[in-house]
Design an enzyme around this catalytic site. Structure first.
Site, PDB file in Angstrom:
ATOM      1  N   PHE B 123       0.885  -1.228  -0.476  1.00  0.00           N
ATOM      2  CA  PHE B 123      -0.076   0.047   0.076  1.00  0.00           C
ATOM      3  C   PHE B 123       0.940   1.097   0.094  1.00  0.00           C
ATOM      4  O   PHE B 123       1.771   1.424   1.113  1.00  0.00           O
ATOM      5  CB  PHE B 123      -0.832   0.294   1.621  1.00  0.00           C
ATOM      6  N   THR B 158       4.252  -0.600   3.405  1.00  0.00           N
ATOM      7  CA  THR B 158       4.144  -1.812   3.920  1.00  0.00           C
ATOM      8  C   THR B 158       4.036  -2.671   2.691  1.00  0.00           C
ATOM      9  O   THR B 158       3.277  -2.703   1.337  1.00  0.00           O
ATOM     10  CB  THR B 158       2.944  -1.608   4.572  1.00  0.00           C
ATOM     11  N   GLU B 364      -1.492   4.266   9.895  1.00  0.00           N
ATOM     12  CA  GLU B 364      -2.886   3.885   9.639  1.00  0.00           C
ATOM     13  C   GLU B 364      -3.423   5.480   9.742  1.00  0.00           C
ATOM     14  O   GLU B 364      -4.540   4.619  10.776  1.00  0.00           O
ATOM     15  CB  GLU B 364      -3.408   2.613   9.481  1.00  0.00           C
ATOM     16  N   THR B 366      -2.149   8.799  13.043  1.00  0.00           N
ATOM     17  CA  THR B 366      -2.092   8.719  14.106  1.00  0.00           C
ATOM     18  C   THR B 366      -3.410   9.058  15.447  1.00  0.00           C
ATOM     19  O   THR B 366      -4.579   9.287  14.314  1.00  0.00           O
ATOM     20  CB  THR B 366      -1.354   9.899  14.355  1.00  0.00           C
ATOM     21  N   SER B 367      -2.732   8.855  16.547  1.00  0.00           N
ATOM     22  CA  SER B 367      -4.265   9.042  17.610  1.00  0.00           C
ATOM     23  C   SER B 367      -4.696  10.223  17.345  1.00  0.00           C
ATOM     24  O   SER B 367      -5.684  10.571  17.183  1.00  0.00           O
ATOM     25  CB  SER B 367      -3.625   8.932  18.932  1.00  0.00           C
TER      26      SER B 367
END
Lengths: 258, 388, 388
Positions: B123, B158, B364, B366-367
C-alpha cells in the site's frame, strides 16, 4: 617561566541573534564565556606549563562577573588569577583598555611571556595584542597556533596568509593566539570545585594600578550603533601579479576612483 | 441483539487457533530478532485461504464476513503482530480496494493471485511530506495516450520489499485536496519502479516497509483502479476496513500480553509467594482484562457495521482504532511492568509485543488524526466544519 | 529560600554539558548498535573526575556531592542513557556502598581507584527470585577461619561484564532472615571462583552490559565485610536510597532531551500546510511535558540538597525514581508520537530513547517497590507498619 594570559569575558555569541531588518540585537540566552581565542591562549600557556613547567597567571579586565572567567581559568590549570575591576573603568575604549592591561602586566613583572587571544568574538577589534606589545615594548607574534620552547627562544607555528609557517622569537615576548589554535581542555571537576572553594582571585582597582582620571578619559566617543549597509560581493582578481595589477588599475579607473 | 458467534464463526475460531499455534506463534521471536519477512507464515496462510480471506469464492477467496476476518486478525495479532499486519495490509487495504473498485478484468487478474500468495499487495499512500495529510501528495501520474507516467516517491510502503503488487496513490490533476488523486495497480517489476531503503524500526521487525521511487514508470491505463480522481475516496474506504483489522490485531496482542503477564504473576514469587497475590498486580491485570473486553466489543461492532455496509463505519473505525491502539499499548506497558526486569529482556515475548504495539498509535492514522476525524464528525451536525 | 545554583556547579554543568555533547552524543547510536560504551569514553570521563563525582577528594573523588552527581547524570542522561547507566551503576550504587559503609582502609583500597575510574564497580543484590525481596537471597557466605566462602549467583547485574569490584549481598545466617542474616562483601572479580554468566539481550540501554555474576566458592577475607556483619540489609537499603536520586536526575535529562527534540520537530514538520506546532494537540503535549519536567527538576534537586545536608530523604529518593522514570517514559513516548512514523524508525534518536527509558520504571527497585517505600515511610509516621 612566568606566563601572563590576558582573557576577556564575553556574552556567548551563540545566544545572540542579529536582526538586520529591525536593526536590533537580541540576546536570547545570556551566558558569559571566556572569549574563544583567549581560551586557546590559555590552553597554549597550559601546554607550555605541562611540557616545561611554568607559572600561569590569568588576567582579566572587566565587570565583577568576570570573576567566573578567571575561576574557569584556575579550574583549567592556571596558578593564580587577577581581576582588574573598578567602576572608574566602565565604558573604556580599546586604547585605554590596552593601557590598563599593560599597566597590570607591568605590575606582574618579571614575566617571560604574555599571551592574548588574537581577536575578541564580541567586538572583533583585533587590537589588544598589538597595542599591548607596543606599550610593553615586547616583540610580537600574531595568529599563533602552536608554541614550544627551544632553549631560550619560543618557537611558534603561526598562520600566514591562511597557511601555517614557523617563526621564532626571543623572550620576553607577546604572542597573540588564533581562535583556530588547538581547543581548550575540559577543566577537571575537582579543580572546578576547588577554583571556587579554595583558590583566590585578586582584585585590582584603578587606584592599585596608579591610574589617573586623565589617563582614563576615552579618546573615542560612542554616539550610538548603526548597522553597516550590506556589501555587494567584491570582485576577485586572479592571475600573475603583473596581470592582476593591470586589471585592478583598469577596474579602479572604470569606477572613476583614480 | 445477539452477541454470540454463529456456527461458522465458532468453527473458524478453532481453525485460527490451530493455525496460529502451529504456523505463526512458534516463529514470532525469530521473525522479530532476525528481522525476517514472514514468508513461510504467508505461505502457510495462503494454503488456508487466509490471503484471500474476504475475497469471494469465485476469486479463490475464503469469503469470510468481517467479523470472522476480525477474529482471524485477533488470533494472528496474538501470535505475531508483524505477520498479522503484513496480511492485513495485503487483504484489507489492497485486496479490499480491488474487490470494491476493480473492473472484472482486474479482479480476475489480481484477486486469485493474491489469494494464492503469488502476489502480495503493498500500500503506497504516505510520502515523506505527507503522512496524515494525504491531500499534500506530490507523486504524479501523467496521462500519455493509453498509459500513465508515474513520478515521485512513497515512504513507509508496507510490504513493498516482499510484494508484487503496489497500490499507488498519485496525483492526476492539480485539483485541490484529495480530488486530484487516482489509484493505480502497479507491478513492482515495472521499469522505473525502484524499491529502496527498508526502514529499521523499533518493533514490527518482520514487517517489510520501504521507500519506493517512481522515475517515469509507465503504467497501462487499464491499471487505473476506479475512476480518475477517485483515489482518495478509495484509500479512505480501504482504511476503514484495515482499521478494523488493525484494531483486532491490537486486541489479539493485548490478549497475548495479558496471558503472558498473568502466567508470570502466577509463577514469579516475591515476598514469600506469587506476585499474583499483590493488589498492585491484581489491579494491573483487572484493568487490562476490562479494557480487552471493551476492545473486543468495539472491534466486533465495527466489523458488523462493515458487514452491514453501514455508513457509520467511517467514524466508528476511527474510534475503534483510537481506543484499541491506546488500550493495547497501555496493557502491554502494564504487563511488561508485571514482568519486572524479565520484561525488558528479549527472551520474553512481552518485550517484543511492547515494541510492536508502539506503532499502532501511529500507523494508519495517528491518534491525533483520529481524534480530529471523530471531533469533526461530532461537530458537523452543529454547523461547524472542522479543518485539520 | 534561594534556588540559585552555586557558581562552581554552573561551571561544572557547562563542562559536563560540553563533554556530553562532544564526546558522548556522537557515539550514542553506535553504543546502542554495538552494545558497548567504548572504554575510551569512560577513560576520558574518568580523567575529568566524572566517575567519582559525589566522593571526597581525599579518596580520588570530585568532591561535588549529590548535587554535582545529579548534574552529571542529568547532562549525560540527555545524550546517552547507556553511558549514564554505566556511570550510575558504578558510582551511584557500586562504589556508593563502599563510600557509605566502608572502613577508611576499604575506602583507600577500593573507593579510590573506583572514584578515579581506574576500576569499575557493580552492585550485586538481585537473584532469580530475590530483587526487592531480600529475604529470598540464596547466595551464601560461610565462615572458614578468617575468611568467608561465597557461593551463589546474582542476576541482572548492571556493569556485570565489565566490573572489577562488586558489592555483593550474601546470607551469613539463614536463621536470622534479612535483618541480621545478610552481610555485604566487597569482592574483586579477578578472584578465583568469580565469573560472568549469561549476558542479557535487552530492549534498550544496550550499551550497558547486564549479566549474571557467578560466585563459586570464592574465598573472601573478613576485612572485606562491608559495614557491620549481619547488617547487609541496612547497607543495601541505604545505597539504593542514594542511587535513586541520581537515577531520577538521569530520567530528568532524558525527559528534557525528549522535550527539546519534540519542539524542534514540531517547528520543522509541516502537515496540512502549517508547522504541526500550530496544532493544540501538539502544544498540549509540549506544555504537559515542560510542566512535568519542571516538577521533576524541583523534586530531584531538592532531594539532592537533602542528601548533601544530611537530612532524611528515603521517601523523596523513592519519589525521584518513581516520578522521574514515569515522566521520562511519558515525555519520550509523546516525542515518538510527535515524530509520527519517523519516531518509530531506528534512524532517529527518539526511537532509541523510547526503548532506553523503559528500564527506569523497573530497575533499582520497580516502581511498585518505590510506592511501597513511599507508603511505608508515610505510614510509619502514622504508627502503621506495612509489610509488602
Amino acid at each position: 617561566m612566568r606566563i601572563v594570559v590576558a582573557i576577556k569575558q564575553i556574552l556567548d555569541p551563540e545566544g545572540i541573534t542579529v536582526n538586520r531588518r529591525r536593526e536590533r540585537i537580541f540576546i536570547n540566552r545570556e551566558e558569559r564565556i571566556i572569549n574563544p581565542a583567549d581560551k586557546c591562549a590559555l590552553e597554549a600557556a597550559l601546554r607550555l606549563k605541562d611540557a616545561h613547567g611554568a607559572e600561569v597567571i590569568a588576567l582579566s579586565l572587566g565587570k565583577p562577573a568576570a570573576d567566573d572567567a578567571l575561576r574557569e581559568a584556575l579550574a583549567m590549570g592556571a596558578d593564580s588569577a587577577v581581576l582588574i575591576s573598578d567602576k572608574a573603568l566602565a565604558g573604556m575604549d580599546a586604547p585605554t583598555a590596552a593601557m590598563v592591561l599593560a599597566r597590570a602586566i607591568e605590575r606582574l613583572a618579571p614575566f617571560d611571556l604574555v599571551l592574548a587571544g588574537q581577536t575578541a568574538a564580541d567586538t572583533g577589534g583585533d587590537q589588544t595584542a598589538g597595542r599591548l606589545a607596543e606599550l610593553l615594548g615586547l616583540p610580537q607574534v600574531l595568529q599563533a597556533l602552536e608554541l614550544s620552547l627551544d632553549g631560550g627562544r619560543l618557537q611558534v607555528v603561526r598562520l600566514w596568509d591562511g597557511k601555517p609557517v614557523r617563526a621564532a622569537v626571543s623572550l620576553p615576548a607577546l604572542v597573540a593566539v588564533s581562535p583556530l589554535a588547538p581547543p581548550a581542555r575540559y577543566p577537571h571537576g575537582a579543580r572546578i570545585m576547588n577554583a571556587y572553594r579554595q583558590m583566590q582571585v585578586s582584585v585590582w582597582t584603578a587606584q592599585d594600578l596608579g591610574l589617573t582620571p586623565e589617563e582614563l578619559t576615552p579618546n573615542i566617543e560612542s554616539r550610538g550603533q548603526v548597522f553597516p549597509p550590506e556589501r555587494e560581493l567584491g570582485t576577485v582578481v586572479e592571475g600573475p601579479p603583473a596581470q592582476m595589477a593591470g586589471e585592478i588599475l583598469s577596474l579602479l579607473r572604470m569606477r572613476r576612483l583614480i | 441483539m445477539d452477541f454470540s458467534l454463529n456456527e461458522d464463526q465458532r468453527m473458524y475460531v478453532k481453525m485460527f487457533e490451530d493455525f496460529c499455534a502451529n504456523e505463526v506463534a512458534p516463529f514470532a521471536q525469530e521473525t522479530d530478532h532476525e528481522e525476517k519477512p514472514p514468508l513461510k507464515q504467508l505461505k502457510a496462510a495462503s494454503e488456508q485461504g487466509f490471503l484471500g480471506a474476504i475475497f469471494p469464492e469465485k476469486y479463490d477467496g475464503a469469503e469470510l464476513d468481517m467479523i470472522s476476518y476480525a477474529l482471524l486478525m485477533e488470533h494472528l495479532g496474538k501470535a505475531c503482530v508483524s505477520t498479522a499486519l503484513t496480511i492485513n495490509v495485503h487483504v484489507a487495504l489492497v485486496g479490499s480496494a480491488i474487490l470494491r473498485h476493480g473492473t472484472d478484468a482486474q479482479k480476475e487478474e489480481f484477486l486469485p493471485a493474491m489469494a494464492a500468495g503469488e502476489m502480495i499487495g503493498a500500500f503506497a499512500l504516505s510520502e515523506s511530506g505527507a503522512g496524515s495529510d494525504a491531500a499534500a501528495l506530490r507523486t504524479t501520474a501523467q496521462r500519455d495516450g493509453d498509459r500513465y507516467i508515474l513520478r515521485g516517491s512513497k515512504a513507509w510502503v508496507t510490504n513493498a520489499g516482499i510484494g508484487q503488487l503496489l497500490l499507488v496513490f498519485a496525483r492526476t490533476s492539480e485539483e485541490a485536496g484529495g480530488k486530484g488523486i487516482s489509484a493505480f495497480l502497479v507491478d513492482v517489476d515495472t521499469p522505473g519502479v525502484k524499491v529502496g531503503y527498508r526502514e529499521k524500526t523499533m518493533g514490527l521487525r518482520g514487517l517489510v516497509t520501504n521507500t519506493v521511487y517512481f522515475d517515469g514508470a509507465e503504467v497501462p491505463a487499464e491499471r487505473l483502479l476506479g475512476q480518475e480522481g477517485q483515489g482518495f475516496a478509495i484509500a479512505l474506504e480501504a482504511l476503514d476496513l484495515s482499521r478494523v483489522g488493525l484494531s483486532a490485531i491490537c486486541l489479539g496482542a493485548a490478549e497475548a500480553a495479558l496471558e503472558n503477564g498473568t502466567r508470570f504473576a502466577v509463577e514469579h514469587e516475591q515476598f514469600g509467594g506469587p506476585i499474583a497475590y499483590k493488589q498492585a498486580i491484581q489491579n494491573m491485570i483487572a484493568d487490562s482484562r476490562a479494557e480487552i473486553e471493551a476492545m473486543r466489543h468495539l472491534v466486533h461492532f465495527a466489523a458488523w457495521l462493515a458487514d452491514e455496509g453501514d455508513s457509520r463505519l467511517r467514524t466508528q473505525a476511527a474510534i475503534t482504532k483510537l481506543i484499541c491502539s491506546e488500550y493495547a499499548m497501555r496493557i502491554a506497558n502494564r504487563m511488561l511492568q508485571v514482568h519486572g526486569g524479565y520484561g525488558y529482556m528479549k527472551e520474553y515475548a512481552i518485550e517484543r509485543i511492547y515494541r510492536d504495539l508502539r506503532a499502532m498509535e501511529i500507523a494508519e492514522g495517528t491518534s491525533q488524526i483520529l481524534r480530529f476525524l471523530i471531533a469533526r464528525d461530532q461537530f458537523a451536525p452543529h454547523g461547524i466544519s472542522l479543518r485539520p | 529560600m534561594d534556588f540559585t545554583l552555586p557558581k562552581e556547579y554552573e561551571l561544572l554543568r557547562r563542562m559536563i554539558r560540553d563533554f556530553a555533547r562532544q564526546e558522548i552524543a556522537p557515539l550514542a547510536k553506535r553504543v546502542d548498535v554495538q552494545e558497548e560504551v567504548p572504554r575510551e569514553v569512560i577513560r576520558k570521563a574518568a580523567e575529568l573526575g566524572m566517575m567519582g563525582v559525589p566522593f571526597p577528594q581525599e579518596y580520588g573523588g570530585m568532591g561535588a556531592g549529590e548535587l554535582g552527581y545529579c548534574i552529571l547524570m542529568e547532562e549525560i542522561g540527555k545524550v546517552c542513557t547507556s553511558t549514564a547507566t554505566v556511570i550510575g551503576a558504578h558510582t551511584g550504587i557500586g562504589a556508593m556502598a563502599i563510600y557509605l559503609d566502608g572502613t577508611p582502609e576499604q575506602k583507600k583500597k577500593y573507593l579510590t581507584p573506583l572514584a578515579r575510574g581506574e576500576k569499575i564497580a557493580a552492585f550485586a543484590l538481585t537473584e532469580a527470585n530475590a530483587g526487592s525481596d531480600a529475604a529470598a537471597i540464596r547466595t551464601r557466605a560461610v565462615r572458614d577461619g578468617d575468611d568467608f566462602i561465597l557461593t551463589g549467583s546474582k542476576m541482572f547485574i548492571t556493569n556485570g561484564p565489565i566490573a572489577d569490584i562488586v558489592s555483593v549481598m550474601a546470607v551469613t545466617d539463614p536463621s536470622l532472615g534479612p535483618r541480621g542474616g545478610i552481610t555485604a562483601f566487597i569482592v574483586e572479580m579477578d578472584w578465583k571462583g568469580c565469573s560472568v554468566g549469561k549476558v542479557e539481550d535487552k530492549m534498550g540501554i544496550r550499551g550497558s552490559g547486564t549479566s549474571e555474576l557467578i560466585f563459586n566458592e570464592v574465598r573472601v577475607p573478613k576485612e572485606n565485610i562491608l559495614g557491620q556483619f549481619g547488617a547487609g540489609f541496612v547497607t543495601f537499603m541505604k545505597t539504593l536510597d542514594v542511587g535513586r536520586v541520581s537515577l531520577g536526575a538521569a530520567c530528568l535529562g532524558g525527559a528534557q532531551a525528549a522535550l527539546e527534540r519534540s519542539i524542534q520537530w514540531a517547528k520543522a514538520r509541516t502537515q496540512f500546510g502549517k508547522a504541526i506546532v500550530h496544532n493544540q494537540s501538539i502544544q498540549w503535549m509540549i506544555a504537559n511535558m515542560a510542566t512535568e519536567i519542571e516538577a521533576l527538576r524541583s523534586l530531584v534537586y531538592r532531594t539532592a540538597w537533602m542528601v548533601d545536608t544530611g537530612q532524611p530523604f528515603t521517601r523523596y529518593a523513592a519519589m525521584c525514581k518513581l516520578y522521574g522514570s514515569e515522566v521520562a517514559s511519558r515525555c519520550i513516548s509523546q516525542a515518538v508520537q510527535i515524530y509520527g512514523a519517523l519516531g518509530y524508525s531506528r534512524d532517529v534518536e527518539v526511537e532509541r530513547m523510547f526503548r532506553d527509558a523503559r528500564i527506569a520504571e523497573i530497575f533499582e527497585g520497580t516502581n511498585e517497590i518505590q510506592r511501597i517505600v513511599i507508603a511505608s515511610d508515610i505510614m510509619r509516621q502514622e504508627g502503621v507498619r506495612i509489610s509488602p
